[in-house]
Write a protein that holds these residues in place. Structure first.
Motif, PDB file in Angstrom:
ATOM      1  N   HIS A  22      -6.941   8.594 -12.081  1.00 33.02           N
ATOM      2  CA  HIS A  22      -6.242   7.577 -12.870  1.00 33.02           C
ATOM      3  C   HIS A  22      -4.839   7.342 -12.313  1.00 33.02           C
ATOM      4  CE1 HIS A  22      -9.349   7.252 -15.834  1.00 33.02           C
ATOM      5  NE2 HIS A  22      -9.309   8.551 -16.095  1.00 33.02           N
ATOM      6  N   ARG A  23      -4.198   8.405 -11.896  1.00 35.12           N
ATOM      7  CA  ARG A  23      -2.839   8.290 -11.356  1.00 35.12           C
ATOM      8  C   ARG A  23      -2.826   7.413 -10.099  1.00 35.12           C
ATOM      9  NH1 ARG A  23       1.494  13.038 -11.050  1.00 35.12           N
ATOM     10  NH2 ARG A  23       3.195  11.786 -10.248  1.00 35.12           N
ATOM     11  N   THR A  24      -3.781   7.633  -9.213  1.00 31.53           N
ATOM     12  CA  THR A  24      -3.880   6.823  -8.000  1.00 31.53           C
ATOM     13  C   THR A  24      -4.159   5.366  -8.356  1.00 31.53           C
ATOM     14  OG1 THR A  24      -4.668   8.710  -6.728  1.00 31.53           O
ATOM     15  CG2 THR A  24      -5.120   6.536  -5.813  1.00 31.53           C
ATOM     16  N   ALA A  25      -5.033   5.142  -9.301  1.00 30.92           N
ATOM     17  CA  ALA A  25      -5.356   3.775  -9.722  1.00 30.92           C
ATOM     18  C   ALA A  25      -4.128   3.059 -10.275  1.00 30.92           C
ATOM     19  CB  ALA A  25      -6.469   3.794 -10.766  1.00 30.92           C
ATOM     20  N   ILE A  26      -3.341   3.748 -11.060  1.00 32.25           N
ATOM     21  CA  ILE A  26      -2.135   3.143 -11.639  1.00 32.25           C
ATOM     22  C   ILE A  26      -1.123   2.829 -10.537  1.00 32.25           C
ATOM     23  CG2 ILE A  26      -0.128   3.626 -13.100  1.00 32.25           C
ATOM     24  CD1 ILE A  26      -2.156   5.167 -14.939  1.00 32.25           C
ATOM     25  N   THR A  27      -0.935   3.754  -9.611  1.00 35.92           N
ATOM     26  CA  THR A  27       0.004   3.540  -8.511  1.00 35.92           C
ATOM     27  C   THR A  27      -0.440   2.369  -7.639  1.00 35.92           C
ATOM     28  OG1 THR A  27       0.605   5.875  -8.511  1.00 35.92           O
ATOM     29  CG2 THR A  27       1.091   4.643  -6.512  1.00 35.92           C
ATOM     30  N   MET A  28      -1.724   2.320  -7.294  1.00 40.15           N
ATOM     31  CA  MET A  28      -2.242   1.224  -6.478  1.00 40.15           C
ATOM     32  C   MET A  28      -2.130  -0.102  -7.212  1.00 40.15           C
ATOM     33  SD  MET A  28      -5.470   2.950  -4.546  1.00 40.15           S
ATOM     34  CE  MET A  28      -5.879   1.461  -3.669  1.00 40.15           C
ATOM     35  N   GLY A  29      -2.391  -0.089  -8.503  1.00 41.82           N
ATOM     36  CA  GLY A  29      -2.273  -1.303  -9.302  1.00 41.82           C
ATOM     37  C   GLY A  29      -0.846  -1.817  -9.358  1.00 41.82           C
ATOM     38  N   ALA A  30       0.103  -0.895  -9.431  1.00 41.20           N
ATOM     39  CA  ALA A  30       1.509  -1.289  -9.455  1.00 41.20           C
ATOM     40  C   ALA A  30       1.912  -1.917  -8.124  1.00 41.20           C
ATOM     41  CB  ALA A  30       2.394  -0.076  -9.758  1.00 41.20           C
ATOM     42  N   ALA A  31       1.477  -1.351  -7.010  1.00 37.81           N
ATOM     43  CA  ALA A  31       1.791  -1.907  -5.686  1.00 37.81           C
ATOM     44  C   ALA A  31       1.166  -3.290  -5.543  1.00 37.81           C
ATOM     45  CB  ALA A  31       1.284  -0.979  -4.584  1.00 37.81           C
ATOM     46  N   ARG A  32      -0.037  -3.427  -6.025  1.00 38.31           N
ATOM     47  CA  ARG A  32      -0.730  -4.717  -5.982  1.00 38.31           C
ATOM     48  C   ARG A  32       0.025  -5.751  -6.807  1.00 38.31           C
ATOM     49  NH1 ARG A  32      -5.259  -7.222  -8.432  1.00 38.31           N
ATOM     50  NH2 ARG A  32      -6.599  -8.179  -6.879  1.00 38.31           N
ATOM     51  N   ALA A  33       0.482  -5.349  -7.979  1.00 37.10           N
ATOM     52  CA  ALA A  33       1.235  -6.260  -8.847  1.00 37.10           C
ATOM     53  C   ALA A  33       2.536  -6.701  -8.184  1.00 37.10           C
ATOM     54  CB  ALA A  33       1.515  -5.598 -10.193  1.00 37.10           C
ATOM     55  N   ALA A  34       3.226  -5.787  -7.533  1.00 36.31           N
ATOM     56  CA  ALA A  34       4.473  -6.136  -6.846  1.00 36.31           C
ATOM     57  C   ALA A  34       4.215  -7.190  -5.774  1.00 36.31           C
ATOM     58  CB  ALA A  34       5.103  -4.880  -6.231  1.00 36.31           C
ATOM     59  N   ALA A  35       3.133  -7.037  -5.037  1.00 34.08           N
ATOM     60  CA  ALA A  35       2.776  -8.009  -3.997  1.00 34.08           C
ATOM     61  C   ALA A  35       2.389  -9.350  -4.616  1.00 34.08           C
ATOM     62  CB  ALA A  35       1.635  -7.464  -3.141  1.00 34.08           C
ATOM     63  N   LEU A  36       1.613  -9.304  -5.680  1.00 34.07           N
ATOM     64  CA  LEU A  36       1.148 -10.534  -6.313  1.00 34.07           C
ATOM     65  C   LEU A  36       2.292 -11.322  -6.944  1.00 34.07           C
ATOM     66  CD1 LEU A  36      -2.178  -9.293  -7.930  1.00 34.07           C
ATOM     67  CD2 LEU A  36      -1.896 -10.714  -5.887  1.00 34.07           C
ATOM     68  N   ILE A  37       3.300 -10.623  -7.434  1.00 39.76           N
ATOM     69  CA  ILE A  37       4.456 -11.302  -8.023  1.00 39.76           C
ATOM     70  C   ILE A  37       5.134 -12.186  -6.977  1.00 39.76           C
ATOM     71  CG2 ILE A  37       6.815 -10.908  -8.860  1.00 39.76           C
ATOM     72  CD1 ILE A  37       5.585  -8.541 -10.506  1.00 39.76           C
ATOM     73  N   ALA A  38       5.341 -11.654  -5.780  1.00 42.08           N
ATOM     74  CA  ALA A  38       5.984 -12.441  -4.723  1.00 42.08           C
ATOM     75  C   ALA A  38       5.159 -13.690  -4.404  1.00 42.08           C
ATOM     76  CB  ALA A  38       6.182 -11.590  -3.472  1.00 42.08           C
ATOM     77  N   ALA A  39       3.844 -13.546  -4.312  1.00 43.79           N
ATOM     78  CA  ALA A  39       2.977 -14.687  -4.010  1.00 43.79           C
ATOM     79  C   ALA A  39       2.951 -15.688  -5.165  1.00 43.79           C
ATOM     80  CB  ALA A  39       1.569 -14.207  -3.693  1.00 43.79           C
ATOM     81  N   ALA A  40       2.879 -15.189  -6.384  1.00 42.71           N
ATOM     82  CA  ALA A  40       2.828 -16.075  -7.553  1.00 42.71           C
ATOM     83  C   ALA A  40       4.137 -16.839  -7.728  1.00 42.71           C
ATOM     84  CB  ALA A  40       2.504 -15.261  -8.807  1.00 42.71           C
ATOM     85  N   GLU A  41       5.263 -16.166  -7.485  1.00 44.04           N
ATOM     86  CA  GLU A  41       6.563 -16.842  -7.567  1.00 44.04           C
ATOM     87  C   GLU A  41       6.646 -18.036  -6.619  1.00 44.04           C
ATOM     88  OE1 GLU A  41       9.834 -13.418  -8.718  1.00 44.04           O
ATOM     89  OE2 GLU A  41       9.378 -13.774  -6.614  1.00 44.04           O
ATOM     90  N   ALA A  42       6.000 -17.914  -5.468  1.00 44.53           N
ATOM     91  CA  ALA A  42       6.017 -18.978  -4.465  1.00 44.53           C
ATOM     92  C   ALA A  42       4.990 -20.062  -4.767  1.00 44.53           C
ATOM     93  CB  ALA A  42       5.774 -18.386  -3.079  1.00 44.53           C
ATOM     94  N   GLY A  43       4.216 -19.871  -5.824  1.00 43.70           N
ATOM     95  CA  GLY A  43       3.221 -20.863  -6.205  1.00 43.70           C
ATOM     96  C   GLY A  43       1.966 -20.854  -5.341  1.00 43.70           C
ATOM     97  N   LEU A  44       1.732 -19.739  -4.641  1.00 43.53           N
ATOM     98  CA  LEU A  44       0.559 -19.659  -3.771  1.00 43.53           C
ATOM     99  C   LEU A  44      -0.712 -19.432  -4.586  1.00 43.53           C
ATOM    100  CD1 LEU A  44       1.952 -17.356  -0.941  1.00 43.53           C
ATOM    101  CD2 LEU A  44       1.892 -19.855  -1.020  1.00 43.53           C
TER     102      LEU A  44
END
Length: 171
Positions: free
Chosen positions: A79-101
């Motif tokens: 579960h810990r690995t899943a949460i950490t990976m999910g957080a990294a994924r969210a950080a990446a997705l935020i940058a893309a979503a902010e740009a309207g991609l």
């Protein structure tokens, strides 16, 4: 007309990224940038997440992609690995979503199947095939190679007639 893809292989310590461009009539896409966002083990998770988002914002500003492809969530036993990976994924997705991609996700097995021809391919095989397919002079590190493979998969699958029947997941 051309397509520019930002492809991301998110992880808290080593996030792979790539920007690929494919112009109309061009058979092989051109890699404009690729690499790995490396966060030291001594960095707190919150600092790693900020570094991922800020670095990808800069890549987006510099290369102006018009689409984004990201590796989908993989099954992990911890579960810990899943949460950490999910957080990294969210950080990446935020940058893309902010740009309207527009963001599409691809399962790791789908990427390996698309690039190597085998869903169970290992990282060395993916890196070798990415180098060969893109005509690179050197083999990219595994995280950058995975991002390049995600970008290649997106370009191949999103432009095929079959993609209209079975499109990749949109986020």
């Amino acid at each position: 007309m051309s397509r520019r893809i930002l492809a991301i292989d998110p992880a808290i310590r080593n996030t792979g990224f790539a920007v690929l461009e494919q112009r109309d009539g061009q058979r092989t896409p051109t890699p404009l940038a690729y690499g790995t966002i490396k966060n030291k083990a001594s960095l707190r998770q919150s600092a790693c997440l900020l570094a991922i988002t800020e670095h990808l914002r800069e890549v987006i500003r510099t290369h102006q992609p018009n689409e984004c492809a990201v590796e989908g969530i993989i099954y992990v036993q911890s579960h810990r690995t899943a949460i950490t990976m999910g957080a990294a994924r969210a950080a990446a997705l935020i940058a893309a979503a902010e740009a309207g991609l527009e963001i599409r996700e691809y399962a790791p097995k789908r990427v390996k199947q698309s690039v190597v021809g085998r869903g169970a391919a290992d990282k060395d095989q993916v890196a070798f095939m990415v180098r060969a397919l893109l005509g690179l002079r050197e083999t990219p590190d595994h995280d950058a190679a995975d991002a390049l493979a995600i970008g290649l998969t997106h370009l191949t699958e999103s432009s095929s007639p079959a993609a209209k029947l079975n499109p990749p997941a949109s986020i």
